[in-house]
Design a protein around this motif. Structure first.
Motif, PDB file in Angstrom:
ATOM      1  N   UNK A 253      20.076  28.850   3.235  1.00  0.00           N
ATOM      2  CA  UNK A 253      19.076  29.299   2.262  1.00  0.00           C
ATOM      3  C   UNK A 253      17.846  29.881   2.955  1.00  0.00           C
ATOM      4  N   UNK A 254      17.580  29.362   4.144  1.00  0.00           N
ATOM      5  CA  UNK A 254      16.356  29.766   4.824  1.00  0.00           C
ATOM      6  C   UNK A 254      16.292  31.276   5.030  1.00  0.00           C
ATOM      7  N   UNK A 255      17.464  31.906   5.265  1.00  0.00           N
ATOM      8  CA  UNK A 255      17.455  33.348   5.529  1.00  0.00           C
ATOM      9  C   UNK A 255      17.105  34.138   4.278  1.00  0.00           C
ATOM     10  N   UNK A 256      17.203  33.484   3.116  1.00  0.00           N
ATOM     11  CA  UNK A 256      16.857  34.183   1.878  1.00  0.00           C
ATOM     12  C   UNK A 256      15.364  34.083   1.585  1.00  0.00           C
ATOM     13  N   UNK A 257      14.680  33.225   2.323  1.00  0.00           N
ATOM     14  CA  UNK A 257      13.264  33.007   2.048  1.00  0.00           C
ATOM     15  C   UNK A 257      12.422  34.055   2.758  1.00  0.00           C
ATOM     16  N   UNK A 258      11.294  34.365   2.115  1.00  0.00           N
ATOM     17  CA  UNK A 258      10.295  35.205   2.766  1.00  0.00           C
ATOM     18  C   UNK A 258       9.452  34.263   3.620  1.00  0.00           C
ATOM     19  N   UNK A 259       8.166  34.462   3.653  1.00  0.00           N
ATOM     20  CA  UNK A 259       7.300  33.586   4.438  1.00  0.00           C
ATOM     21  C   UNK A 259       7.349  32.159   3.880  1.00  0.00           C
ATOM     22  N   UNK A 260       7.069  31.161   4.729  1.00  0.00           N
ATOM     23  CA  UNK A 260       7.163  29.776   4.274  1.00  0.00           C
ATOM     24  C   UNK A 260       5.819  29.067   4.348  1.00  0.00           C
TER      25      UNK A 260
ATOM     26  N   UNK B  93      25.382  32.074   9.896  1.00  0.00           N
ATOM     27  CA  UNK B  93      24.586  30.858   9.821  1.00  0.00           C
ATOM     28  C   UNK B  93      23.206  31.227   9.262  1.00  0.00           C
ATOM     29  N   UNK B  94      22.392  30.233   9.001  1.00  0.00           N
ATOM     30  CA  UNK B  94      21.044  30.500   8.501  1.00  0.00           C
ATOM     31  C   UNK B  94      20.773  29.854   7.149  1.00  0.00           C
TER      32      UNK B  94
ATOM     33  N   UNK C  83      19.178  25.462   8.101  1.00  0.00           N
ATOM     34  CA  UNK C  83      18.146  25.040   9.061  1.00  0.00           C
ATOM     35  C   UNK C  83      18.404  23.620   9.560  1.00  0.00           C
ATOM     36  N   UNK C  84      18.887  22.748   8.691  1.00  0.00           N
ATOM     37  CA  UNK C  84      19.175  21.371   9.117  1.00  0.00           C
ATOM     38  C   UNK C  84      20.291  21.368  10.159  1.00  0.00           C
TER      39      UNK C  84
ATOM     40  N   UNK D 238      21.393  23.841  12.047  1.00  0.00           N
ATOM     41  CA  UNK D 238      21.033  24.533  13.299  1.00  0.00           C
ATOM     42  C   UNK D 238      20.141  23.658  14.175  1.00  0.00           C
TER      43      UNK D 238
END
Lengths: 194, 71, 463
Positions: free
Chosen positions: A179-186, A176-177, A151-152, A154
């Motif tokens: 760790x964020x792509x491994x997260x569910x809702x934030x 690309x993506x 995320x940083x 991108x």
């Protein structure tokens, strides 16, 4: 190079003046070889303080400037600019630290004032050997690289790209993506991460 | 010989401090108002790599009591 | 993610690593190694036929921490960007045993290429943003009291994210990794590796308090009659709307217990957590079906080596060192190299995004200039004194010194001749002055910190 040094002793409100007798330091500076002008003032970095330097350079035909004040890591650029605004080469200025490395670490007025005097003596000796320096320039390749495509990476890449410049994102994974792509809702909004 | 036995003696100590670490650290000591002896004079160097043995010898030659290189 | 991929000014180099960096601000040369994907991504349409037909289907999916399965030719995850597959060379039958080759046969665009090799590319750029992120602290090596990873139902927060995610291996259904049953009581332990000098790191990882609150909230809202126990040292909710979010988790019924869990052990198919409730001042025991550990953030693998390659420093924990903790949070000591996100230290998404934009502004500011002013306090060579011995060349940490041949007129019975002298590259020289003590003939000097300037300072002190 003519030897015409101006010494500007800053009081930094009471940060320096509470421990160091700045008037005495300025008077002492006048006795040093090469010094033709010395003055103490409440805030050297303020507009009137810088004006004092500019005017003195012109009126006293100074060739070198010494500013005894805070750390050069704080205000070296400020006083280089003021020196240049007075018509001298910006590198004909030396700063000497009588705040962080003097008034803030010593209690005894006499000792701190003596130390300030010898520090000013040191700076005057140095500045007399300063030479005008010229800033040179190099071209810029206007293309950026972002290492890491999370995320940083991108966000940074998008901002630069929106600014009109080429960006390469280098990512070691196959997408690309990050760790964020491994997260569910934030948190705290519970919106989706992808 | 302890320093106390020579009351009134003021040693001359020169510190050559790297602008990026030790000089900054001395600034930090100031920021935190950590008190130390007023006999210390710090000379700013761009890097401890700049330190020429010649400068240390020069200092001793001129009567300095101690030299600290820090970087 | 898609926005970044589609932007005309952004080029993606995925499955690639930086191997070498030289140059200086405004003029870097970076070597990037593109690892072999065995699929030509230009020809590939991303149709996915190869993925469906690959016979090696039962490989543990790293993206889901092994909780899901994937074939040898696969995308990192279903919504990968770019949406193209690559072959896991270690497990592909064709690449390991020269059998199979089905993907090549079924590909409608002949994109599969088993002879693909790593390619190195040298790229010229003007600025670098480091955004290498974080990894999870390896709790399995440090926390024996939580079972060193031998209890399958003790998982990390990121593993829980995969379980609860609609795109995860269970389509968002929370189940126990051991038996696939839905857990009722889930315990969360915060600060696993964070704020623990003896076993982990001294720092706070900053995001865990909030994601644990989110996890507890998700348990309470997704699983009927469930209990979410959160063991904590402190609850830190410094962020906009964070405290409110924590209250939302409490209102949903999450039970917060102030205490460190000292041991986890199995009893039947349950896990028993022994702890102290420090607010009640008594030992307690909680029975849980699953335990989720909020593990510390640590610097991404390889980050320290990369910092060394580029030439800037890291702190004691390996996080990239910013130039000033307050006033230069996105700059490094290497001019033209900026920091974004968790590579600089643990932070959450809003802070990461803000810092990334900050780093981007630094780059845009640099690019708004036509030329770059260089620091004039650099070394200079007096060629009349230089003997060309070359001792200074290997000493320079920035490779700014080299030997050059110059032509001399000659005289005193000699004809014209050439000799070597040291030359300083003003753009590479950082003005450290390390070359000066090496110079036997005093031909080298440093502008602004010259020999006579420093000598005069020493003399003035000694007066």
């Amino acid at each position: 190079m003519k030897k015409r040094v101006g010494v500007f002793v800053c009081e930094c409100g009471t940060n320096i003046a509470a421990t160091v007798d700045t008037a005495r330091v300025a008077e002492y500076a006048k006795t040093l070889p090469g010094v033709v002008y010395a003055i103490n003032y409440k805030y050297m970095c303020s507009d009137p303080g810088q004006e004092l330097i500019r005017n003195a350079i012109e009126e006293q035909q100074l060739e070198q400037v010494v500013v005894a004040s805070c750390s050069p890591r704080m205000h070296e650029i400020t006083f280089r600019k003021a020196t240049a605004a007075g018509g001298l080469n910006a590198y004909m200025m030396e700063m000497i630290n009588i705040r962080e490395q003097n008034s803030w670490v010593h209690h005894d007025h006499e000792q701190a004032t003596n130390k300030a005097q010898s520090l000013v003596r040191m700076a005057v000796a140095k500045v007399l050997r300063n030479k005008p320096l010229q800033v040179s320039t190099v071209p810029i390749t206007k293309k950026a690289m972002v290492i890491g495509g999370g995320i940083a990476g991108m966000q940074a890449a998008l901002d630069i790209a929106e600014g009109g410049h080429q960006v390469i994102i280098v990512e070691r994974e196959a997408s690309i993506g990050g760790k964020m792509t491994q997260l569910d809702k934030t948190f705290p909004t519970m919106d989706c991460a992808a | 010989m302890s320093i106390d036995s020579q009351a009134g003696w003021e040693p001359k100590i020169i510190v050559f401090a790297c602008n990026w670490c030790s000089y900054a650290a001395a600034d930090l000591a100031g920021l935190n108002h950590l008190e130390y002896s007023a006999d210390v004079r710090i000379i700013r160097t761009p890097c401890s790599g700049r330190m020429d043995p010649m400068l240390v010898l020069r200092a001793f030659n001129r009567g300095v009591d101690g030299v600290l290189l820090s970087g | 993610m898609v926005a970044a991929a589609q932007h005309p000014n952004i080029e993606l180099m995925t499955y690639s690593e930086v191997t070498k960096v030289s140059g200086y601000i405004g003029n870097f040369k970076v070597t990037v190694k593109q690892k072999p994907k065995y699929v030509d991504w230009v020809a590939c349409t991303g149709c996915g036929t190869c993925i469906d037909k690959c016979p090696t289907k039962k490989l543990a999916d790293e993206f889901d921490f092994g909780m899901g399965k994937r074939p040898a030719i696969h995308k990192l995850f279903a919504q990968a960007v770019p949406g193209k597959p690559y072959i896991d060379a270690e497990n592909c039958l064709k690449l390991t045993k020269d059998k199979c080759g089905i993907c090549e046969k079924v590909c409608p665009t002949d994109a599969v290429n088993f002879k693909d090799m790593a390619v190195e590319k040298e790229i010229e750029i003007g600025a670098i943003i480091m955004a290498t992120g974080y990894d999870q602290f390896n709790w399995k090596e440090a926390y024996g009291e939580y079972g060193y990873g031998k209890y399958p139902d003790v998982i990390s927060g990121l593993e829980f994210e995969r379980l609860v995610s609609a795109g995860g291996p269970t389509s968002g259904h929370i189940v126990r990794p051991s038996d696939g049953k839905e857990p009722k009581n889930i315990a969360f332990i915060k600060c696993v590796g964070s704020r623990d000098d003896t076993k982990g790191k001294s720092y706070c990882s900053r995001a865990c308090c909030m994601y644990t609150a989110k996890h507890a909230y998700q348990v309470k809202t997704k699983i009927e009659d469930s209990e979410a126990y959160v063991f904590y040292m402190d609850v830190r909710t410094a962020g906009k709307n964070y405290e409110e979010f924590y209250q939302r988790a409490l209102n949903a019924g999450a039970k917060y217990i102030r205490g460190r869990v000292s041991k986890i052990y199995p009893r039947g198919d349950k896990l028993i957590l022994k702890s102290e409730d420090t607010l009640m001042g008594m030992p307690i025991e909680v029975e849980a079906d699953m335990v989720v550990l909020a593990t510390a953030m640590v610097p991404s693998a390889g980050a320290v080596e990369l910092a060394k390659k580029i030439g800037f420093s890291v702190d004691k924990d390996g996080w990239f060192q910013e130039a000033h903790p307050k006033l230069q949070p996105v700059e490094t000591f290497a001019a033209g190299v900026y920091l974004a996100g968790t590579c600089q230290g643990p932070k959450d998404i809003p802070d990461t995004v803000a810092q990334a934009s900050g780093a981007a502004v630094k780059v845009l500011g640099l690019f708004s200039k036509t030329e770059l002013a260089t620091e004039p306090m650099v070394s200079e060579v007096d060629i009349t004194k230089c003997s060309g011995c070359g001792l200074c060349v290997p000493i320079c940490p920035y490779n700014a010194l080299s030997l050059n041949e110059i032509n001399e007129r000659g005289g005193h019975g000699h004809g014209p001749f050439t000799r070597q002298v040291a030359v300083v590259n003003n753009s590479l020289c950082q003005g450290c002055g390390s070359c000066l003590p090496a110079c036997r003939t005093l031909a080298l000097n440093l502008r602004g910190f010259s020999n006579d300037q420093l000598v005069s300072e020493v003399d003035a002190v000694c007066l």
